[in-house]
Scaffold this motif. Structure first.
Motif, PDB file in Angstrom:
ATOM      1  N   ALA A  36      15.366  10.185  17.017  1.00 24.51           N
ATOM      2  CA  ALA A  36      15.904  11.353  16.324  1.00 24.51           C
ATOM      3  C   ALA A  36      16.664  12.254  17.293  1.00 24.51           C
ATOM      4  N   PRO A  37      17.724  12.907  16.818  1.00 31.55           N
ATOM      5  CA  PRO A  37      18.409  13.882  17.673  1.00 31.55           C
ATOM      6  C   PRO A  37      17.516  15.086  17.952  1.00 31.55           C
ATOM      7  N   ALA A  38      17.826  15.809  19.019  1.00 31.55           N
ATOM      8  CA  ALA A  38      16.995  16.945  19.431  1.00 31.55           C
ATOM      9  C   ALA A  38      16.867  17.980  18.324  1.00 31.55           C
ATOM     10  N   GLU A  39      17.969  18.242  17.613  1.00 32.44           N
ATOM     11  CA  GLU A  39      17.908  19.257  16.549  1.00 32.44           C
ATOM     12  C   GLU A  39      16.993  18.808  15.411  1.00 32.44           C
ATOM     13  N   GLY A  40      16.908  17.504  15.177  1.00 36.73           N
ATOM     14  CA  GLY A  40      16.004  17.010  14.154  1.00 36.73           C
ATOM     15  C   GLY A  40      14.552  17.201  14.542  1.00 36.73           C
ATOM     16  N   ARG A  41      14.233  16.960  15.790  1.00 33.71           N
ATOM     17  CA  ARG A  41      12.867  17.177  16.256  1.00 33.71           C
ATOM     18  C   ARG A  41      12.497  18.655  16.189  1.00 33.71           C
ATOM     19  N   VAL A  42      13.457  19.517  16.469  1.00 36.15           N
ATOM     20  CA  VAL A  42      13.202  20.964  16.380  1.00 36.15           C
ATOM     21  C   VAL A  42      12.889  21.354  14.941  1.00 36.15           C
ATOM     22  N   ARG A  43      13.631  20.793  13.991  1.00 33.32           N
ATOM     23  CA  ARG A  43      13.356  21.090  12.571  1.00 33.32           C
ATOM     24  C   ARG A  43      11.938  20.663  12.203  1.00 33.32           C
ATOM     25  N   ALA A  44      11.518  19.528  12.681  1.00 30.84           N
ATOM     26  CA  ALA A  44      10.165  19.056  12.380  1.00 30.84           C
ATOM     27  C   ALA A  44       9.116  19.954  13.008  1.00 30.84           C
ATOM     28  N   GLU A  45       9.383  20.456  14.192  1.00 28.56           N
ATOM     29  CA  GLU A  45       8.414  21.292  14.899  1.00 28.56           C
ATOM     30  C   GLU A  45       8.160  22.621  14.203  1.00 28.56           C
TER      31      GLU A  45
ATOM     32  N   ILE B 120       0.874  -1.179   0.000  1.00 29.49           N
ATOM     33  CA  ILE B 120       0.000   0.000   0.000  1.00 29.49           C
ATOM     34  C   ILE B 120       0.905   1.221   0.000  1.00 29.49           C
ATOM     35  N   ARG B 121       0.784   2.030  -1.029  1.00 26.62           N
ATOM     36  CA  ARG B 121       1.678   3.185  -1.178  1.00 26.62           C
ATOM     37  C   ARG B 121       0.873   4.372  -1.686  1.00 26.62           C
ATOM     38  N   TYR B 122       1.010   5.495  -1.004  1.00 30.15           N
ATOM     39  CA  TYR B 122       0.341   6.724  -1.438  1.00 30.15           C
ATOM     40  C   TYR B 122       1.014   7.929  -0.804  1.00 30.15           C
ATOM     41  N   SER B 123       0.725   9.106  -1.339  1.00 32.42           N
ATOM     42  CA  SER B 123       1.266  10.355  -0.806  1.00 32.42           C
ATOM     43  C   SER B 123       0.260  10.984   0.140  1.00 32.42           C
ATOM     44  N   LEU B 124       0.786  11.609   1.153  1.00 33.84           N
ATOM     45  CA  LEU B 124      -0.043  12.201   2.191  1.00 33.84           C
ATOM     46  C   LEU B 124       0.485  13.593   2.484  1.00 33.84           C
ATOM     47  N   THR B 125      -0.401  14.588   2.503  1.00 35.21           N
ATOM     48  CA  THR B 125      -0.003  15.954   2.824  1.00 35.21           C
ATOM     49  C   THR B 125      -0.615  16.368   4.155  1.00 35.21           C
ATOM     50  N   LEU B 126       0.256  16.721   5.070  1.00 32.38           N
ATOM     51  CA  LEU B 126      -0.170  17.212   6.383  1.00 32.38           C
ATOM     52  C   LEU B 126      -0.094  18.735   6.366  1.00 32.38           C
ATOM     53  N   GLU B 127      -1.178  19.377   6.738  1.00 29.49           N
ATOM     54  CA  GLU B 127      -1.275  20.826   6.548  1.00 29.49           C
ATOM     55  C   GLU B 127      -1.368  21.598   7.856  1.00 29.49           C
ATOM     56  N   SER B 128      -0.853  21.012   8.925  1.00 24.19           N
ATOM     57  CA  SER B 128      -0.807  21.739  10.194  1.00 24.19           C
ATOM     58  C   SER B 128       0.367  21.251  11.012  1.00 24.19           C
ATOM     59  N   GLN B 129       0.893  22.143  11.860  1.00 24.60           N
ATOM     60  CA  GLN B 129       1.976  21.747  12.753  1.00 24.60           C
ATOM     61  C   GLN B 129       1.513  20.657  13.710  1.00 24.60           C
ATOM     62  N   GLU B 130       0.241  20.692  14.087  1.00 29.63           N
ATOM     63  CA  GLU B 130      -0.283  19.707  15.036  1.00 29.63           C
ATOM     64  C   GLU B 130      -0.257  18.297  14.438  1.00 29.63           C
ATOM     65  N   ALA B 131      -0.679  18.169  13.182  1.00 32.51           N
ATOM     66  CA  ALA B 131      -0.697  16.856  12.542  1.00 32.51           C
ATOM     67  C   ALA B 131       0.721  16.319  12.355  1.00 32.51           C
ATOM     68  N   ILE B 132       1.648  17.197  11.990  1.00 34.51           N
ATOM     69  CA  ILE B 132       3.043  16.778  11.830  1.00 34.51           C
ATOM     70  C   ILE B 132       3.614  16.331  13.172  1.00 34.51           C
ATOM     71  N   ALA B 133       3.321  17.089  14.222  1.00 30.38           N
ATOM     72  CA  ALA B 133       3.801  16.731  15.561  1.00 30.38           C
ATOM     73  C   ALA B 133       3.226  15.397  16.015  1.00 30.38           C
ATOM     74  N   ASP B 134       1.941  15.163  15.713  1.00 30.94           N
ATOM     75  CA  ASP B 134       1.318  13.894  16.096  1.00 30.94           C
ATOM     76  C   ASP B 134       1.956  12.724  15.354  1.00 30.94           C
ATOM     77  N   LEU B 135       2.232  12.909  14.056  1.00 31.73           N
ATOM     78  CA  LEU B 135       2.862  11.837  13.280  1.00 31.73           C
ATOM     79  C   LEU B 135       4.219  11.488  13.871  1.00 31.73           C
ATOM     80  N   LEU B 136       5.010  12.491  14.190  1.00 30.14           N
ATOM     81  CA  LEU B 136       6.330  12.228  14.756  1.00 30.14           C
ATOM     82  C   LEU B 136       6.209  11.569  16.126  1.00 30.14           C
ATOM     83  N   ALA B 137       5.289  12.061  16.952  1.00 36.89           N
ATOM     84  CA  ALA B 137       5.165  11.569  18.326  1.00 36.89           C
ATOM     85  C   ALA B 137       4.666  10.133  18.389  1.00 36.89           C
ATOM     86  N   MET B 138       3.942   9.683  17.368  1.00 35.32           N
ATOM     87  CA  MET B 138       3.368   8.332  17.412  1.00 35.32           C
ATOM     88  C   MET B 138       4.324   7.276  16.862  1.00 35.32           C
ATOM     89  N   THR B 139       5.494   7.690  16.389  1.00 36.71           N
ATOM     90  CA  THR B 139       6.450   6.752  15.812  1.00 36.71           C
ATOM     91  C   THR B 139       7.680   6.622  16.710  1.00 36.71           C
TER      92      THR B 139
END
Length: 286
Positions: A249-258, A224-243
């Protein structure tokens, strides 16, 4: 839909019988149903930490992300893999081994409203099981371990192991001959764009294993392969936090994602189906 009841004592493997809000085995081991509706079958002596599994915050992030529908194509593929063709008149006993907050079992029921299910979700995290019980009272939600499934032998038609930790000997033990194991794993490009942001460099990703587990025969693989666009900081933060990447990831990497406000990522999931070999015999010592 029935609630799965073929439970085994996690201490001696004997059948558990319910009396009110308590489950007991013939030896007298007793387990109480929590007021929220889930059953704790992970003995203290079999825990590897005080609070194993996903944290309360990780579970909450996953619940928000999944309930937003971002992984619905994955859930739809899992639901199709569970059902025997188009038949909806067969009663299926199904365990989600590593159920998290119960999203995939809820979607299974939603995708197959005419089907007859007997459902159980098991997770080692009490926070995940609590979140699942709060959202749907119908399945049997159990705190337990895949390494010692509190399920009687040969009582399940389906076992799901979705992004979890498979213990094939236990899956073979609890499945009926001809029962099916459905396993989902991240593919090589899964969330690649996010990983490129949070890590200094990416290691080559290994594809999921292709070996057929002992006691099973392969029924094939689907991607199963598809593209997904997240359009809020909250959704991006949730994706990172659930994995697991949130902790790796190093702290600086998490900051870049935030700092991201939008993110386009690839979802790539490998779905494999195995049938329990009726000619094989599998025993697991307790």
């Amino acid at each position: 839909m029935d609630t799965f009841s073929a439970l085994a004592c996690p201490l001696d493997g004997e059948p558990l019988n319910q009396s009110g809000t308590c489950w007991r085995c013939p030896a007298g081991h007793s387990f109480d149903v929590a007021r929220q509706g889930y059953l704790h079958l992970l003995p203290v002596q079999k825990k590897r930490s005080l609070d194993p599994g996903d944290s309360k915050e990780m579970v909450a992030a996953r619940q928000r992300f999944l309930n937003a529908g971002y992984y619905r194509p994955v859930a739809e593929a899992v639901s199709k893999a569970v059902m025997p063709g188009n038949a909806s008149d067969t009663r299926l006993a199904c365990l989600d081994a590593g159920c998290g907050e119960g999203y995939y079992l809820r979607q299974l029921v939603a995708e197959n409203p005419e089907a007859s299910f007997s459902l159980m979700g098991l997770d080692i995290s009490k926070w995940a099981t609590l979140a699942a019980a709060k959202q749907d009272k119908r399945p049997r939600w159990v705190v337990g371990s895949n390494a010692n499934l509190p399920v009687l032998p040969g009582t399940l038609d389906r076992v799901l192991c979705l992004f979890g930790f498979p213990v094939y000997s236990e899956f073979a033990r609890v499945l009926k001959p001809g029962g099916i194991l459905i396993q989902a794993d991240a593919g090589p490009d899964h969330l690649r764009e996010l990983r490129e942001i949070i890590y200094p460099s990416l290691k080559p990703e290994k594809p999921p294993a292709v070996d057929v587990p002992e006691g099973f025969l392969s029924l094939g693989t689907e991607t199963i392969r598809y593209s997904l666009t997240l359009e809020s900081q909250e959704a991006i933060a949730d994706l990172l936090a659930m994995t697991p990447h949130f902790y790796r990831a190093p702290a600086e990497g998490r900051v870049r994602a935030e700092t991201l406000e939008t993110l386009a990522v690839t979802v790539e999931v490998t779905l494999r189906r195995f049938v329990r070999d009726s000619a094989a015999t599998t025993t697991t010592p307790r």
